[in-house]
Design an enzyme around this catalytic site. Sequence first.
Site, short mmCIF file in Angstrom:
data_model
loop_
_atom_site.label_atom_id
_atom_site.label_comp_id
_atom_site.label_asym_id
_atom_site.label_seq_id
_atom_site.Cartn_x
_atom_site.Cartn_y
_atom_site.Cartn_z
N THR A 517 -6.90 2.29 -4.15
CA THR A 517 -6.69 0.92 -4.60
C THR A 517 -6.38 0.98 -6.10
O THR A 517 -7.00 0.31 -6.92
CB THR A 517 -7.92 0.05 -4.29
OG1 THR A 517 -8.23 0.21 -2.90
CG2 THR A 517 -7.64 -1.43 -4.51
N HIS A 518 -5.41 1.80 -6.46
CA HIS A 518 -5.02 2.02 -7.85
C HIS A 518 -3.60 1.53 -8.06
O HIS A 518 -2.72 2.27 -8.44
CB HIS A 518 -5.15 3.50 -8.21
CG HIS A 518 -6.53 4.05 -8.06
ND1 HIS A 518 -6.79 5.40 -8.04
CD2 HIS A 518 -7.72 3.43 -7.91
CE1 HIS A 518 -8.11 5.59 -7.88
NE2 HIS A 518 -8.68 4.40 -7.80
#
Length: 589
Positions: A517-518
Amino acid sequence: MARKEPKKDVVIVGLGWTGAIMGMELAQEGLEILALERGADRDTVPDFKYPNIADELKYGVRYDLMQRPSASTLTIRRTLAETALPYRQLGSFLPGNGVGGAGSHWNGHTWRPQPEEMRLRSYTIERFGRQIIPEDMLLEDYPLTYEELEPYFDRFEHVAGISGQAGNLRGKIIPGGNPFEGPRSRDYPMPAMPQTYDAHLFAEAAKALGYHPFPRPGAIASKAYVNEYGMQMGPCNFCGFCERFGCYNYSKGSPHVCILDALKRKPNFSYKTHSEVLRVDLSADRKTATGVTYFDHETGEEVFQPADLVLLCAYQLHNVHLLLVSGIGRPYDPATGEGATGRGYAYQMNGGVSMFFKDKAFNPFIGTGSNGMVIDDFGINQNDFARHGFIGGSYISTGTTNGQPIRSMPLPAGTPAWGLAWKQAIGQWYGHAMSIGSHGSCMSYRNCYLDLDPTYKDRFGRPMMRMTFNWNDNDIRMTQYMRVKMEEIAKSMKPDIMQSGFKKKGAMYDVRPYQTTHNVGGNAMGVDPAKSVINRYLQAHDVHNVFVMGSGAFPQNLQYNPTGLVGGLAYWAAHALRTDYLRQPRSLV
């Protein structure tokens, strides 16, 4: 007609890490502050109480702390020729929902960028020449240096309660730490966590090959700790429920544990949940924000919230969407290369080697989100870009984070997915597997960007945001280079079975498997408004009273997890607001 609320000095959109930081910092100035959070209220008690929170099916598989695509999503395509379709089932990335945001369910990995990453374009040209930069790569410098940000990295680490081992204290290399990191003004607030068996094996193998292993830094308390806001953390008990879970033990650094309980006591701070901001409202000349309009899910009506200062502190994807639907900045056009809002979206490049040992037991149920040993010998400042044929780098690590049997059951390739043979394989290999992972950079490119979808609309009638993203050759070459180095380490450990998973040339982006989730970019910070949306203080170039927090500010992605830089930038922006902007509201240059 939207309901109108009394005016506030500050309205904050989103109450995760950056919203909590900005709320606390500006509340200390005596300003009247309102934070708006689209999700539910959450706190350690009662929401993360034990044993309820240790429910792998509810939280680890069914994503109870994440946003629901049925309520909020975007469309995705890989090339300009494709038609984007809605992201209907969470997979590739998992945006958080509710008070605390992604800071509730993260693993806690907390890094600073290398100084070279803050000036990556200049560093690349100076060391290797302009000619090695691919024509379609949007390589940029940050508009501030590592040295300027160092005090703010330090402050975030001490607020968030990071455990680690310094490798460079004021220019002196410290044994046992990361010798390739930028200089620190002081050590981490807590010593590094104890290590699990797999991490010890990896460290021994890496050291034998001449590398420099060190403990992974993370927001997991290795001892009792109290931060500057008086918030207390308790030492981690290695329960193995960090990623996708809230922490019941007050051991994982999160907005709840580190800031929010202190912030909620401020009489000039308030917050509303189930309040989804739809747009930033602008004055007639579009140079000043007058407030925000949000949808109150509890009353079922639109509300206009006037404010002198608007802080966008939502998740990166939502911040960029708000900028696009509000008309802040010029939308990026890949055909002409003009415009900045949506420009330079980037992700993260990962790969891994799995190993199975008949005679080694790893007890995977003992773990923490940031457990593990790392080598940074192939980070950005250690790679010869010209010789290797790529710009970028990666850290390489191993460590047990959980032994959850539903979603963490590594088995050798070719094992049946069900039935007797599957059960026998679980009996043979559960607890006998470990992996080495690569966490690498991802550059920004001309045809990877965010814009408004021409077809799909959300439940409020706004165009959905469209993501155009695919893997590029530069980053594929980088991960293949890491594969060779990692397989060398793995082979030296003499596993009974070894298997690798890395993206190869021609690989297409797949939204189904979780990756990270970057998500970064889309409202990059910079000096030139033609290529950036916000300035060095995270202030919108064309709307002086709008500040945008988060990883959208990154012109390309780091080789590291983004939260350390996100937190440092938030404290940097808060300092500029408190010491400069509030005295004379204007564009800061």
